[in-house]
Write an enzyme that holds these catalytic residues in place. Structure first.
Site, short mmCIF file in Angstrom:
data_model
loop_
_atom_site.label_atom_id
_atom_site.label_comp_id
_atom_site.label_asym_id
_atom_site.label_seq_id
_atom_site.Cartn_x
_atom_site.Cartn_y
_atom_site.Cartn_z
N GLU A 152 56.07 -94.83 99.67
CA GLU A 152 55.90 -96.03 98.88
C GLU A 152 56.04 -96.62 99.64
O GLU A 152 55.11 -97.77 100.22
CB GLU A 152 56.72 -96.51 97.79
CG GLU A 152 55.86 -95.60 95.95
CD GLU A 152 56.83 -95.87 95.39
OE1 GLU A 152 57.91 -96.64 95.16
OE2 GLU A 152 56.77 -96.00 94.05
N LYS A 184 59.47 -92.46 102.00
CA LYS A 184 60.31 -92.94 101.50
C LYS A 184 61.08 -91.86 100.59
O LYS A 184 62.52 -91.19 99.87
CB LYS A 184 60.04 -93.56 100.40
CG LYS A 184 61.16 -94.53 99.08
CD LYS A 184 60.77 -95.20 97.85
CE LYS A 184 61.22 -95.59 97.36
NZ LYS A 184 60.83 -96.48 96.19
N GLN A 185 60.27 -90.65 100.14
CA GLN A 185 60.21 -89.79 98.93
C GLN A 185 59.83 -88.69 99.26
O GLN A 185 58.14 -88.82 100.04
CB GLN A 185 60.56 -89.79 97.69
CG GLN A 185 58.82 -90.59 97.08
CD GLN A 185 59.22 -91.45 95.89
OE1 GLN A 185 59.33 -92.48 95.56
NE2 GLN A 185 58.63 -90.75 94.65
N TRP A 219 54.79 -91.64 86.74
CA TRP A 219 54.10 -90.34 87.29
C TRP A 219 55.76 -89.19 86.54
O TRP A 219 55.59 -88.00 86.56
CB TRP A 219 53.42 -90.32 88.26
CG TRP A 219 54.47 -90.15 89.28
CD1 TRP A 219 55.73 -91.23 89.42
CD2 TRP A 219 54.65 -89.49 90.71
NE1 TRP A 219 56.10 -91.44 90.80
CE2 TRP A 219 55.72 -90.39 91.51
CE3 TRP A 219 54.11 -88.36 90.68
CZ2 TRP A 219 56.03 -89.84 92.03
CZ3 TRP A 219 54.72 -87.90 92.27
CH2 TRP A 219 55.07 -88.65 92.81
N ASP A 220 56.38 -90.20 86.29
CA ASP A 220 57.99 -89.53 86.17
C ASP A 220 58.11 -88.99 85.50
O ASP A 220 58.72 -87.55 85.32
CB ASP A 220 59.09 -90.24 86.27
CG ASP A 220 59.04 -91.71 87.39
OD1 ASP A 220 57.88 -91.91 88.14
OD2 ASP A 220 60.17 -92.10 87.21
O1 IFM Z 1 57.69 -93.48 89.90
C1 IFM Z 1 58.98 -93.60 91.27
C2 IFM Z 1 58.33 -94.18 92.12
O2 IFM Z 1 57.81 -92.93 92.47
C3 IFM Z 1 59.43 -94.63 92.70
N1 IFM Z 1 60.03 -95.51 92.79
C4 IFM Z 1 59.97 -95.57 91.32
C5 IFM Z 1 59.54 -95.09 90.24
C6 IFM Z 1 59.56 -95.16 88.90
O3 IFM Z 1 61.37 -94.20 88.73
#
Ligand code: IFM
Length: 763
Positions: A475, A588-589, A346-347
C-alpha cells in the site's frame, strides 16, 4: 492441565491493560467478549467490549457507498461490582498482588485472580472465570469466587447486565484516544434478570439478554441477603468467613431480532425458566471444543512457547468464525475491536481461508458463500464504476457494500477481485466441493474475469494490456501502474474462469446451460480473455532475472530504512506522509514475494531467491500481514533461520503487541498466516490439481509437528519429524489419494492407509 494449552500473564500494568484486553478475547462466531475485567467500576475500561456478528449501528464516517456503520459494543453481561466493608474493589496497582490472567485454550475459558488489600488492610482473594459457549451460540457463563484472607469483612457483590455503554472508540495505535464512541443502545426494558435494548439508524435491531444467577457456598455465609434492584442486577450481601470462599455462578442468554426470533426477549425469558447449571454448560462447551481441537490442533514438540502461540492463533481463528451463518464473514479484526468497523478484506480469503479449508471445510464454504451472497452488490459496484462483471469491494460491509471512505484508495485496491477468484481455486483443489463450484464458484470466477476484461487497457504503443492506477499489496506504492501482483493474479483469474467453463461443459453440462443463460455468457468472451492472458504486462527485468513490483519500482529513489523507520512505529506515523511514499523504493508488506507464494509454480527457485534478496531490505513490515508471508517464503527457499525468526514474530504478534495497535483489535489475517507458516512453510504442504506434496523443513528448535487436514473428503494425519514424515489416512472417502514426497509418488487408500517416508531438508 498441560501448561502448553495456557496463555498466562502474571504482571498487571494499567497502561498496558487496554492492549491486553483483545488478546484475552473469547468468542463463538456469534458473539465475542474482549478480556476486560468484570469488576471495573468506571472510565473507558468499564465499558466492556462485547461485539456480535452482524450487529451494526450507524457510524460517524461516510463510506464510499451506503451508510457508514460500525460494530456495536453490546450490553456488558459480565458487569460486576464488589465491595468489602463498603469499599469498592478496584484493580489498582497499589492495591493488588499475585495477579494472574490465564487463557485456557483447550476449554476455552478465561481465568483471572489476584489478592486485593483494602485501605484498612483487609485482604480478599478474588477469582474470576468466564466462557462463551462453543456448544450453544446464545450462551455464556461467569463465575466469581471471593475468599477473605485472615479477615471477615462484609462483602457485597452485584452482578448484572449493563446496557449503558458506548463504543470504545479505540481505533488507532497507542497512545490511546479517549473520546468516547457512539452510544448505540437504547434500553427499552429491564428487570432483575433481563434487558431488551434497541439499535436504530442503520438497521433496527433488538438485543435481549438474560441472566440466571446463583450464589453458591460450601458453608453458610453469615447473614446472607439476596436482593434485587430495578435494573438488571442481583445483589448479595453477607458477612464473609475467614478463608472460606463464596461463589457466584451466572449463565447468560443472548438473542437478537436477527436470529429469526420475532420476540427475542420472550425467547430469553423462556430459557431462564428452564433448569440450567454453570458446570453443566461448561461441560458441554468443553466437549464441543474437544471435538474441534481433534482436527484443528497442531502439536509441536521442541518448544513450549511455540506450541502455546500456535494454539493461540488457531483458537482465535475458530472463535471468530461465524460458522452458523453463510451471510457473514470474518472482519480484519474479527469481533475483538472496532478498527475497520468489522469490514471484510482480502485478509479472509488469502490469509484465513486455508486454515478453514483444511480443518473445517464447511466453515470455509460458508466464508466463500458470503462472497456469493454479495455478488449482486459487486456487480453493481462494477457498473457504477463503468466496468463489467463483479468488482468486489476492498473493504466490504456484511452486505458486500464498499465501506472504505471515499478518497482512501478503494478504487485502486482491486487485487481483492482476483484474490477471491484465487481462493475459490484453492478451495476447489482441496475439497472438490462440486455443489459449491457449480452453484456459486463458477459464477464468481466468470464475473470476476469479466471485471478484468473491462479493467485492462490496451497500451497503444506496446500493444500490451496494462492495468493502470492500482494499489497492490504494498500500500506504500500509493498508486502505481502494472503492479505485478495485481496483473498476474488477474491473468490467473482469467485462466481459472476458462478452466471452470471447460469443466462445467464437460462434467456439469446441465448446470452450465443454466448458468450460461443466467449470466448471458457468450463463447466469444473467451477469445478476448485469451488475448489478455497472452499479452498482459508483467514487469520483469531480464538482466537481473527479477520480477518488478510495478513498472516504476526499480527507478524510484532508494530509501534509507534506518532513517525512515528508526523505531517499531510505522513510517506513515512517524517520518514520511502517505502521499510522499510513492517517491521511494519501499514495500510495506510482501508484494512480489506474496505473489510468488500464491502462484509458486510460475517462478523458478532462483527468481524467488532474487526477489527475496532485492525486496526484503526494502520492506518495512508496517503491516501485520507482512511477517507470515515472509516466513512461508523463507521456508520455501531454504532460509531456515529467517523463516523461524519471521514465524516467531507472527505467532506472537498480538501477544507482544508488535505494531502497538492491538488495542484496536486482534489481527486475524496474521493468525491465518501463522497457520500457513507452519503448514505450508515448515511442513511444506502443497495441494495441486491432482496431488498433495509434502516437503518438510522443520526449524532447528522443533523435533516434530503433527496436524490433521481434510483433503477431498479424506481426513489425513501428517506427522513430520527431523528424520521422517508419516501420513495416516484416518477417514477415507473411498478414492485413492496421490501423495508426492521426495520426488516419489505414493498412493493412499483404504487398503493402504499409512505411509512413512524418510526424508529431511528440502525435497
Ligand atoms: O487488508 C489489510 C491491508 O493489506 C493492510 N492494511 C490493513 C488491511 C486490513 O487488515
Amino acid at each position: 492441565m498441560n501448561n502448553n494449552w495456557i496463555l498466562t500473564v502474571k504482571t498487571y500494568n494499567r497502561e498496558k491493560r487496554a492492549s491486553m484486553e483483545p488478546v484475552f478475547s473469547l468468542g463463538n462466531g456469534y458473539m465475542c467478549s474482549r478480556g476486560f475485567f468484570d469488576e471495573e467500576q468506571d472510565g473507558l475500561l468499564s465499558l466492556g467490549g462485547i461485539y456480535m456478528a452482524g450487529i451494526f449501528g450507524l457510524a460517524r464516517y461516510t463510506p464510499w457507498k451506503g451508510k457508514g456503520r460500525e460494530l456495536v459494543n453490546t450490553p456488558n453481561f459480565y458487569s460486576t461490582k464488589i465491595f468489602a466493608d463498603n469499599e469498592a474493589v478496584t484493580v489498582d496497582e497499589e492495591k493488588i498482588s499475585d495477579f494472574q490472567i490465564q487463557l485456557d485454550m483447550k476449554t476455552p475459558k478465561l481465568n483471572r485472580s489476584y489478592v486485593w488489600t483494602s485501605s484498612n488492610g483487609n485482604k480478599l482473594r478474588l477469582e474470576f472465570e468466564r466462557f462463551i459457549s462453543g456448544s450453544d451460540l446464545h450462551t455464556a457463563g461467569q463465575k466469581i469466587c471471593i475468599t477473605p484472607i485472615g479477615c471477615a469483612p462484609t462483602i457485597r457483590i452485584e452482578v448484572g447486565i449493563n446496557a449503558d455503554v458506548t463504543n470504545l472508540n479505540l481505533v488507532s495505535s497507542e497512545p490511546l484516544p479517549v473520546q468516547p464512541g457512539v452510544k448505540h443502545l437504547n434500553l427499552v426494558y429491564q428487570d432483575t434478570n433481563c434487558i431488551l435494548a434497541e439499535i436504530r439508524g442503520y438497521e433496527d435491531v433488538a438485543i435481549a439478554e438474560g441472566q440466571k444467577v446463583s450464589f453458591k457456598t460450601p458453608h453458610n455465609a453469615e447473614g446472607l441477603i439476596h436482593s434485587t434492584s430495578n435494573d438488571c442486577r442481583h445483589i448479595f450481601e453477607y458477612r464473609g468467613i475467614e478463608n472460606k470462599c463464596c461463589e457466584i455462578e451466572k449463565i447468560v442468554y443472548v438473542y437478537t431480532s436477527k436470529d429469526g426470533e420475532k420476540d427475542p426477549l420472550f425467547r430469553v425469558k423462556k430459557l431462564l425458566e428452564a433448569e440450567a447449571c454453570y458446570q453443566e454448560k461448561l461441560k458441554e462447551h468443553k466437549a464441543a471444543w474437544n471435538k474441534r481441537w481433534e482436527v484443528s490442533d497442531i502439536v509441536v514438540e521442541g518448544s513450549e512457547e511455540d506450541q502455546i502461540s500456535i494454539r493461540y492463533n488457531i483458537l482465535q481463528l475458530i472463535q471468530s468464525c461465524p460458522e452458523h451463518n453463510s451471510k457473514l464473514s470474518i472482519g480484519a479484526r474479527g469481533l475483538t475491536g472496532e478498527m475497520y468497523e468489522g469490514c471484510i478484506f482480502w485478509d479472509t480469503e488469502i490469509f484465513m481461508l486455508p486454515f478453514f479449508t483444511f480443518t473445517n471445510p464447511k466453515a470455509a464454504q460458508n466464508l466463500l458463500k458470503f462472497r456469493y451472497h454479495t455478488l449482486p452488490e459487486a456487480r453493481k459496484h462494477a457498473e457504477r464504476n463503468w466496468f463489467k462483471g463483479a468488482m468486489y469491494p476492498w473493504q466490504a460491509s456484511e452486505k458486500g457494500i464498499e465501506q472504505t471512505p471515499l478518497g482512501v484508495g478503494a478504487y485502486y485496491s482491486i487485487h481483492i477481485v482476483a484474490d477471491i477468484a484465487y481462493s475459490i481455486m484453492e478451495y476447489w483443489n482441496a475439497t472438490r466441493d462440486e455443489e459449491f463450484i457449480t452453484e456459486a464458484g463458477a459464477e464468481i470466477l466468470i464475473e470476476t474475469a469479466r471485471f478484468w476484461e473491462s479493467r485492462v487497457h490496451k497500451n497503444p504503443f506496446s500493444g500490451k494490456y496494462d492495468i493502470l492506477a492500482v494499489r497492490g499489496p504494498n500500500e506504500y506504492g500509493v498508486i502505481v501502474n502494472n503492479n505485478l501482483y495485481t496483473n498476474m493474479m488477474a491473468q490467473q483469474n482469467l485462466i481459472l474462469a476458462k478452466a471452470i467453463i471447460q469443466l462445467m461443459k464437460e462434467k456439469y453440462s446441465a448446470e452450465w446451460e443454466q448458468l450460461k443463460d443466467k449470466i448471458g455468457f457468450r463463447d466469444e468472451e473467451i477469445s478476448r480473455w485469451d488475448d489478455i492472458i497472452e499479452n498482459i504486462t508483467l514487469c520483469y527485468n531480464a538482466e537481473l532475472d527479477l520480477y518488478e513490483e510495478d513498472d516504476m519500482y526499480l527507478s524510484r529513489v532508494p530509501l534509507d530504512m534506518k532513517k525512515a523507520k528508526p523505531t517499531a512505529k510505522r513510517i506513515i506515523d512517524t517520518t514520511i506522509p502517505y502521499e510522499g511514499l510513492m517517491l521511494y523504493q519501499v514495500t510495506k508488506q510482501a508484494d512480489v514475494l506474496h505473489l510468488m507464494k500464491n502462484l509458486h509454480w510460475r517462478f523458478t527457485h532462483q527468481q524467488k531467491v532474487n526477489a527475496w534478496e532485492y525486496y526484503v531490505p526494502k520492506t518495512c513490515f508496517d503491516s501485520s500481514l507482512a511477517y507470515s508471508i515472509h516466513a512461508v517464503m523463507a521456508a520455501q527457499i531454504g532460509l531456515h533461520e529467517e523463516a523461524y525468526n519471521y514465524f516467531k514474530i507472527c505467532a506472537n504478534f498480538d501477544i507482544r503487541n508488535v505494531l502497538l495497535n492491538t488495542v484496536s483489535g486482534l489481527h486475524f489475517a496474521n493468525f491465518g498466516g501463522t497457520w500457513q507458516a507452519v503448514v505450508f512453510g515448515f511442513a511444506g504442504l502443497q495441494v495441486d490439481e491432482d496431488h498433495i506434496k509434502i516437503s518438510p523443513r522443520l526449524p532447528n528448535a522443533w523435533n516434530s509437528i503433527s496436524f490433521h487436514i481434510w483433503y477431498r473428503g479424506n481426513l489425513l494425519k501428517i506427522s513430520v519429524s527431523k528424520e521422517s514424515t508419516e501420513v495416516f489416512l484416518k477417514k477415507s472417502n473411498g478414492k485413492a489419494i496421490c501423495l508426492k514426497a521426495s520426488n516419489t509418488e505414493f498412493i493412499l487408500d483404504e487398503s493402504n492407509n499409512y505411509t512413512k517416508l524418510s526424508m529431511n531438508g528440502d525435497q
